[in-house]
Design a protein around this motif. Structure first.
Motif, mmCIF file in Angstrom:
data_model
loop_
_atom_site.group_PDB
_atom_site.id
_atom_site.type_symbol
_atom_site.label_atom_id
_atom_site.label_comp_id
_atom_site.label_asym_id
_atom_site.label_seq_id
_atom_site.Cartn_x
_atom_site.Cartn_y
_atom_site.Cartn_z
ATOM 1 N N SER A 176 -1.021 11.365 14.921
ATOM 2 C CA SER A 176 -0.139 11.188 13.767
ATOM 3 C C SER A 176 -0.984 11.075 12.503
ATOM 4 O O SER A 176 -2.214 11.063 12.552
ATOM 5 N N CYS A 177 -0.307 10.988 11.369
ATOM 6 C CA CYS A 177 -0.985 10.853 10.083
ATOM 7 C C CYS A 177 -0.314 9.706 9.323
ATOM 8 O O CYS A 177 0.867 9.797 8.945
ATOM 9 N N LEU A 178 -1.036 8.611 9.121
ATOM 10 C CA LEU A 178 -0.508 7.413 8.471
ATOM 11 C C LEU A 178 -0.383 7.646 6.965
ATOM 12 O O LEU A 178 -1.371 7.977 6.294
ATOM 13 N N ASN A 179 0.829 7.470 6.444
ATOM 14 C CA ASN A 179 1.052 7.684 5.018
ATOM 15 C C ASN A 179 0.331 6.601 4.204
ATOM 16 O O ASN A 179 0.547 5.410 4.395
ATOM 17 N N ILE A 180 -0.521 7.043 3.275
ATOM 18 C CA ILE A 180 -1.261 6.125 2.401
ATOM 19 C C ILE A 180 -0.495 5.906 1.107
ATOM 20 O O ILE A 180 -0.238 4.779 0.692
ATOM 21 N N ILE A 181 -0.111 6.997 0.459
ATOM 22 C CA ILE A 181 0.623 6.922 -0.802
ATOM 23 C C ILE A 181 1.346 8.242 -1.011
ATOM 24 O O ILE A 181 0.878 9.303 -0.570
ATOM 25 N N ASP A 182 2.509 8.195 -1.660
ATOM 26 C CA ASP A 182 3.217 9.426 -1.993
ATOM 27 C C ASP A 182 3.867 9.297 -3.369
ATOM 28 O O ASP A 182 3.850 8.223 -3.991
ATOM 29 N N SER A 183 4.414 10.406 -3.852
ATOM 30 C CA SER A 183 4.993 10.451 -5.195
ATOM 31 C C SER A 183 6.344 9.760 -5.276
ATOM 32 O O SER A 183 6.911 9.656 -6.361
ATOM 33 N N TYR A 184 6.878 9.278 -4.149
ATOM 34 C CA TYR A 184 8.135 8.526 -4.146
ATOM 35 C C TYR A 184 7.911 7.030 -4.367
ATOM 36 O O TYR A 184 8.862 6.255 -4.336
ATOM 37 N N TYR A 212 -3.434 -0.447 1.165
ATOM 38 C CA TYR A 212 -3.881 0.284 -0.017
ATOM 39 C C TYR A 212 -3.129 -0.139 -1.281
ATOM 40 O O TYR A 212 -3.332 0.454 -2.340
ATOM 41 N N THR A 213 -2.298 -1.172 -1.153
ATOM 42 C CA THR A 213 -1.580 -1.665 -2.329
ATOM 43 C C THR A 213 -2.571 -2.188 -3.362
ATOM 44 O O THR A 213 -3.434 -3.004 -3.048
ATOM 45 N N GLY A 214 -2.441 -1.702 -4.571
ATOM 46 C CA GLY A 214 -3.353 -2.097 -5.637
ATOM 47 C C GLY A 214 -4.647 -1.322 -5.653
ATOM 48 O O GLY A 214 -5.420 -1.422 -6.608
ATOM 49 N N ARG A 215 -4.914 -0.526 -4.596
ATOM 50 C CA ARG A 215 -6.163 0.244 -4.524
ATOM 51 C C ARG A 215 -5.939 1.737 -4.685
ATOM 52 O O ARG A 215 -6.861 2.468 -5.033
ATOM 53 N N ALA A 216 -4.736 2.224 -4.407
ATOM 54 C CA ALA A 216 -4.460 3.661 -4.433
ATOM 55 C C ALA A 216 -3.492 3.998 -5.558
ATOM 56 O O ALA A 216 -2.567 3.237 -5.859
ATOM 57 N N LEU A 217 -3.721 5.152 -6.163
ATOM 58 C CA LEU A 217 -2.897 5.599 -7.286
ATOM 59 C C LEU A 217 -2.746 7.116 -7.216
ATOM 60 O O LEU A 217 -3.728 7.837 -7.034
ATOM 61 N N LEU A 218 -1.512 7.609 -7.329
ATOM 62 C CA LEU A 218 -1.229 9.047 -7.321
ATOM 63 C C LEU A 218 -0.621 9.426 -8.663
ATOM 64 O O LEU A 218 0.322 8.785 -9.136
ATOM 65 N N SER A 219 -1.153 10.483 -9.282
ATOM 66 C CA SER A 219 -0.634 10.930 -10.580
ATOM 67 C C SER A 219 -0.673 12.447 -10.646
ATOM 68 O O SER A 219 -1.562 13.096 -10.078
ATOM 69 N N ASN A 220 0.310 13.037 -11.339
ATOM 70 C CA ASN A 220 0.374 14.483 -11.508
ATOM 71 C C ASN A 220 -0.643 14.938 -12.547
ATOM 72 O O ASN A 220 -0.942 14.226 -13.506
ATOM 73 N N ILE A 270 -5.390 11.784 -6.529
ATOM 74 C CA ILE A 270 -5.304 10.493 -5.839
ATOM 75 C C ILE A 270 -6.611 9.745 -6.070
ATOM 76 O O ILE A 270 -7.694 10.323 -5.929
ATOM 77 N N VAL A 271 -6.501 8.480 -6.439
ATOM 78 C CA VAL A 271 -7.659 7.613 -6.652
ATOM 79 C C VAL A 271 -7.532 6.410 -5.723
ATOM 80 O O VAL A 271 -6.471 5.775 -5.669
ATOM 81 N N ILE A 272 -8.589 6.112 -4.988
ATOM 82 C CA ILE A 272 -8.636 4.932 -4.121
ATOM 83 C C ILE A 272 -9.873 4.129 -4.513
ATOM 84 O O ILE A 272 -10.998 4.643 -4.474
ATOM 85 N N GLN A 312 2.941 1.188 -9.303
ATOM 86 C CA GLN A 312 3.141 2.154 -8.226
ATOM 87 C C GLN A 312 3.101 3.588 -8.727
ATOM 88 O O GLN A 312 2.762 4.507 -7.986
ATOM 89 N N HIS A 313 3.434 3.790 -10.014
ATOM 90 C CA HIS A 313 3.457 5.146 -10.557
ATOM 91 C C HIS A 313 2.459 5.329 -11.688
ATOM 92 O O HIS A 313 2.618 6.224 -12.515
ATOM 93 N N GLY A 314 1.436 4.510 -11.746
ATOM 94 C CA GLY A 314 0.443 4.675 -12.795
ATOM 95 C C GLY A 314 -0.326 3.390 -13.035
ATOM 96 O O GLY A 314 -0.148 2.395 -12.342
ATOM 97 N N CYS A 315 -1.182 3.424 -14.048
ATOM 98 C CA CYS A 315 -1.991 2.261 -14.408
ATOM 99 C C CYS A 315 -1.826 2.040 -15.908
ATOM 100 O O CYS A 315 -2.272 2.863 -16.720
ATOM 101 N N ALA A 316 -1.160 0.948 -16.286
ATOM 102 C CA ALA A 316 -0.853 0.661 -17.684
ATOM 103 C C ALA A 316 -2.100 0.149 -18.395
ATOM 104 O O ALA A 316 -2.617 -0.912 -18.058
ATOM 105 N N ARG A 317 -2.568 0.917 -19.396
ATOM 106 C CA ARG A 317 -3.788 0.547 -20.109
ATOM 107 C C ARG A 317 -3.553 -0.714 -20.940
ATOM 108 O O ARG A 317 -2.590 -0.820 -21.684
#
Length: 641
Positions: free
Chosen positions: A180-188, A195-203, A212-214, A288-293
């Motif tokens: 199987s493939c364990l979901n790390i992060i997705d666009s939903y 990976y909470t607080g460590r992973a970020l997905l952005s278009n 994706i940044v980890i 969850q959907h970005g990193c607020a500067r």
């Protein structure tokens, strides 16, 4: 019997942890390359192998060898060796700045398929990695996974692109685990708990592309990943990624979690390594959907954090971030980031607990322009030996201000009996002094706890500044009973004159009474006027003139407040600072004086004397008319207003 004794001893040995039983791949094998390489017959392949960028590894021999039953036969090495059969079609190149070396083989034959090793040194000794080469006739070869060689506790950045057709599809990253493939992060917005607080997905700007940044990569993050669009195993496309984590001795290990006390402050450290000074470095809060500067090194500060956050440059390419006035909503994950292609990031979790801040003082201070203000900051014994400072906050940092520590030097002074207070004083505040001020402690280049105070400067009242300067009230209308007495004497003179005329009309034949009556009245009025004049003269001799005003305060009183008034050149008074144990300085404003009271106070001095003298003249005239036998009554005299 011996076997039983051995088993008995093993039973008492401590059980090994999972980490000790299964050493991480990176710990036992720091060199990293592709597991599988595919090539076409008569085609070519390129194999890239990574190694830890130590000074020894940079200058050591790199090699490519082929495994056999008796060992590993060298094919290529950076010493210039090329095995027979590979001359003219194989090469090896070292790229020490990029931390890898590359092997190129062309004119592939079916005999080239097999198991190889890329390594460092004169033999295997653990600094090698096994690579399988597969040669096929085609027409196509499978695409091998993209390799990522990541330092322990650093950041992994992955870019994936699948074209415009998948622009609106679900994007994801998952990690391969058995079947199987364990979901790390997705666009939903779904993020695995590890990976909470460590992973970020952005278009990204290109449609269908995302990044994706980890951060804070650990040993457990090594392995095979898939980035893709759609749903794994159902529809869409995927791309294979091979991630390898290695340890570098000089990589600083940041704190993954920091705990702060509500109302106090916390300090974060961002280690950026050798990056260009022109690169924008910033600090943001993970969502969850970005990193607020929040803040960056160009002077930007988020309006929601004004007065609460500051960035300080420290040695060894480190930036210190201080966040104070902590609230429950500040809990979360904070990232150190840079704006460059090969970004460097780190993440730290912040937790907030209840408690009392160690630094205490008044957080909101209000003062009038020109007044004296003291900002106080008391500290506990644990900060007794620390450096204490006050600074004025701005979006580019915190400028140091001259402050005084009330601690008294001497062998007999102890922390328990000393005045542990740091004071920032303003002799005469202006509107430019308004703003945020920080009190803090530090030891060397390490910043500690801080406390923030906001100074609000107002224009103040527009009353009589001279009277307020002396700290006394304007004389009241009835002070000394001078004004009422003047009007009373004027009325008495009129009534006396009327009584004399009435007596003259009823006792016309009595000449003695007619003569003595007016003379007595005149003498009485003269004595009264003289008494009033002497009283006012004595009273004026103890008055002090301040500008165009006169106030009833003696010279001795004036001398006692001279020093006080010298440090306050605005319209206010202030109380004395509380000494030992005082947390703050309370400033109390003097009540403004009304213009009406000032006007009445001014009239009660000179004009009332003139009023009494005018009444005397009118009365004398009327008496003279009465003595000549006039019939008219004395006119009524109204007091001047």
């Amino acid at each position: 019997m011996t076997l039983l004794a051995f088993i008995f001893l093993l039973a008492f040995l401590p059980a090994e942890s999972a980490k000790s039983r299964y050493l991480p791949k990176a710990a036992s094998n720091p060199v990293f390359g592709p597991r599988q390489v595919y090539g076409l017959l008569d085609g070519s392949v390129a194999v890239k192998c990574f190694y830890p960028p130590t000074s020894v590894n940079r200058h050591d021999r790199k090699y490519w060898c082929r495994e056999s039953a008796t060992g590993c036969m060298t094919i290529l090495s950076t010493n210039g060796y090329i095995a027979p059969g590979y001359q003219g079609r194989a090469s090896i190149t070292d790229y020490p700045q990029e931390e890898n070396f590359q092997i190129n083989i062309s004119a592939l034959t079916m005999a080239d398929a097999g198991t190889y090793q890329c390594g460092i040194g004169i033999n295997g000794r653990g600094l090698s990695y096994k690579v399988n080469l597969d040669v096929s006739k085609g027409p196509h070869v499978p695409e091998g996974p993209e390799l990522f060689y990541v330092k322990l506790y650093s950041t992994l950045t992955i870019s994936c692109s699948f074209g415009r057709d998948y622009e609106s599809a679900r994007k994801f990253l998952c990690k391969m685990e058995k079947n199987s493939c364990l979901n790390i992060i997705d666009s939903y917005g779904n993020v695995d708990k590890d990976y909470t607080g460590r992973a970020l997905l952005s278009n990204e700007d290109i449609p269908g592309s995302f990044r994706i940044v980890i951060t804070h990569m650990g040993w457990q993050d090594s392995g095979l990943y898939l980035c893709g669009v759609g749903s794994y195993g159902e529809y869409g496309e995927t791309k294979e990624l091979d991630v390898h984590v290695y340890e570098e001795a000089d990589v600083p290990q940041g704190k993954p979690t920091i705990t702060g006390v509500k109302g106090s402050s916390v300090t974060f450290e961002c280690h950026y390594g050798l990056v260009k000074t022109s690169i924008v470095k910033y600090w943001c809060k993970w969502r969850q959907h970005g990193c607020a500067r929040i803040i960056d090194n160009t002077g930007y500060v988020s309006p929601a954090y004004e007065g609460r956050v500051a960035m300080f440059h420290s040695p060894n390419n480190t930036i210190t971030i201080i966040l104070n006035q902590l609230k429950d909503t500040d809990e979360g994950y904070y990232w150190c980031m840079t704006e460059e292609e090969k970004e460097q990031q780190s993440s730290t979790e912040l937790k907030i607990t209840d408690g009392q801040p160690a630094l205490r003082g008044k957080n909101d201070v209000e003062a009038q322009v020109g007044s004296r203000v003291d900002l106080t900051c008391s500290y506990p014994c644990k900060y007794y030996s620390y450096q204490k400072y006050w600074c004025k906050w701005s979006n580019t940092g915190c400028t140091p201000m001259p402050a005084s520590d009330q601690r008294q030097p001497g062998p007999d002074v102890t922390c328990s009996t000393d005045n542990k207070t740091v004071i920032l004083s303003f002799d005469s505040v202006t509107k430019n002094d308004q703003g945020w001020y920080w009190c803090g402690v530090k030891r060397g280049d390490l910043f500690g706890e801080t406390m923030a105070a906001y100074l609000q400067v107002t224009e103040g009242s527009r009353g009589n500044p001279n009277l307020e300067l002396l700290g006394v009230d304007a004389p009241s209308r009835t002070e000394g009973d001078l004004a009422p007495q003047g009007r009373a004497f004027s009325g008495a003179a009129v009534e006396s004159a009327a009584a004399s005329e009435s007596s003259d009309q009823s006792h016309g034949p009595d000449v003695l009474a007619l003569v003595l009556g007016p003379l007595g009245a005149v003498l009485l009025i003269l004595m009264t006027a003289f008494a009033v004049f002497k009283y006012r003269q004595l009273k004026r001799s103890d008055l002090v003139s301040v500008g165009s005003y006169r106030t009833n305060i003696s010279m001795s009183d004036f001398e006692s407040v001279k020093e006080y008034s010298a440090s306050n050149n605005a319209c206010e008074k202030e109380t004395q600072e509380t000494q030992i144990g005082g947390d703050e300085l309370i400033t109390t404003m003097a009540p403004p004086e009304s213009a009406a009271e000032t006007k009445k106070a001014k009239r009660s001095s000179k004009e009332d004397v003139d009023l009494a003298y005018s009444a005397f003249l009118l009365t004398s005239s009327n008496i003279a008319q009465g003595s000549s036998g006039g019939d008219s009554a004395a006119p009524a005299v109204s007091p001047l207003n």
